[in-house]
Design an enzyme around this catalytic site. Structure first.
Site, mmCIF file in Angstrom:
data_model
loop_
_atom_site.group_PDB
_atom_site.id
_atom_site.type_symbol
_atom_site.label_atom_id
_atom_site.label_comp_id
_atom_site.label_asym_id
_atom_site.label_seq_id
_atom_site.Cartn_x
_atom_site.Cartn_y
_atom_site.Cartn_z
ATOM 1 N N ILE A 36 10.249 -10.705 -23.742
ATOM 2 C CA ILE A 36 11.118 -11.256 -24.792
ATOM 3 C C ILE A 36 12.282 -12.063 -24.227
ATOM 4 O O ILE A 36 12.940 -12.805 -24.954
ATOM 5 C CB ILE A 36 11.647 -10.142 -25.728
ATOM 6 N N GLN B 203 13.764 -13.778 -20.143
ATOM 7 C CA GLN B 203 13.697 -13.839 -18.687
ATOM 8 C C GLN B 203 14.872 -14.644 -18.181
ATOM 9 O O GLN B 203 15.019 -15.821 -18.503
ATOM 10 C CB GLN B 203 12.376 -14.463 -18.225
ATOM 11 N N ALA C 74 17.856 -15.115 -14.704
ATOM 12 C CA ALA C 74 17.850 -15.268 -13.248
ATOM 13 C C ALA C 74 17.740 -13.922 -12.538
ATOM 14 O O ALA C 74 17.200 -13.832 -11.437
ATOM 15 C CB ALA C 74 19.129 -15.980 -12.809
ATOM 16 N N ILE D 128 13.800 -9.539 -16.006
ATOM 17 C CA ILE D 128 12.844 -9.804 -17.080
ATOM 18 C C ILE D 128 12.951 -8.662 -18.084
ATOM 19 O O ILE D 128 13.036 -7.493 -17.687
ATOM 20 C CB ILE D 128 11.397 -9.861 -16.544
ATOM 21 N N ASP E 63 30.621 -8.716 -19.874
ATOM 22 C CA ASP E 63 29.804 -9.782 -20.463
ATOM 23 C C ASP E 63 29.827 -9.630 -21.985
ATOM 24 O O ASP E 63 28.785 -9.625 -22.642
ATOM 25 C CB ASP E 63 28.374 -9.719 -19.933
#
Length: 223
Positions: free
Chosen positions: A19, A21, A23, A26, A131
């Site tokens: 769903i 990917q 850097a 995955i 983040d």
């Protein structure tokens, strides 16, 4: 390979779907589970690559396991540090990056209050998400879940908490420009309500924002 084995392998393949990917990893959805697998980097020395993936996987899993005691996050089901894999519960819902602007005013306000409270609860126990964007928030059954703790770390520094909030402000201003001020104001009100050391963090936030404005000014002058 027998027909039974072939059909079983096919069913398993159909149930697994990539769903996302990036850097670093995955993301694979398998039934009601989400598998996060850190990608091997060919340019890194094999031993260094293994150690980085091993410790980053361990850190993220431990932070999730600690965070779930305080806020809504995906439940960790299994961890394979050697292969850089975290298996967790898949959260079905609306990603706030796509839906927050479309929700009715009351639901928007409730989401922002939950975001502020969630950040406060994390900061209370020394967790910095690092983040904070609405892409990493999912609204599921009226509850706001924080996801993707891949960059998270432990810290009690006021500066780190202020930067955490500053990153969120930047994300809101970028993705939800027309509502950014309203959303952030509600988030900060909830943050102050649920964190007794919020004033020190918000005071530092002003300094962080001032540094950001100064850097922009310097860049414009150079250009």
């Amino acid at each position: 390979m027998s027909k039974n084995k072939t059909s079983k392998a096919k069913r398993k393949q159909e149930k697994s779907k990539i769903i996302a990917q990036g850097a670093e990893a995955i993301l694979i959805k398998r039934s009601n589970k989400l598998i996060k697998k850190r990608i091997k980097k060919q340019y890194r020395h094999p031993e260094l690559d293994y150690m980085l993936r091993f410790y980053r996987t361990r850190r993220e899993a431990k932070i999730l396991q600690r965070a779930i005691k305080h806020i809504a996050v995906p439940k960790v089901l299994k961890v394979n540090e050697d292969n850089g894999i975290i298996e967790m519960k898949y959260i079905t819902g609306k990603k706030l990056s796509e839906w927050l602007d479309k929700l009715d005013a009351k639901t928007q306000q409730d989401c922002c209050k939950q975001i502020g409270k969630n950040i406060a609860m994390l900061h209370k126990v020394g967790i910095i998400h690092n983040d904070l964007t609405t892409s990493n928030m999912i609204l599921s059954k009226g509850k706001v879940y924080f996801i993707d703790f891949g960059l998270a770390f432990h810290s009690d520094r006021v500066e780190d908490k202020a930067v955490d909030l500053h990153l969120l402000w930047q994300a809101l201003n970028s993705k939800h420009f027309s509502n950014a001020n309203k959303f952030f104001s509600t988030i900060l009100q909830a943050y102050k309500q649920h964190y007794d050391k919020a004033n020190a963090v918000l005071k530092q936030l002003e300094k962080v924002e001032a540094r950001g404005r100064y850097k922009k000014k310097q860049k414009k002058q150079k250009d």
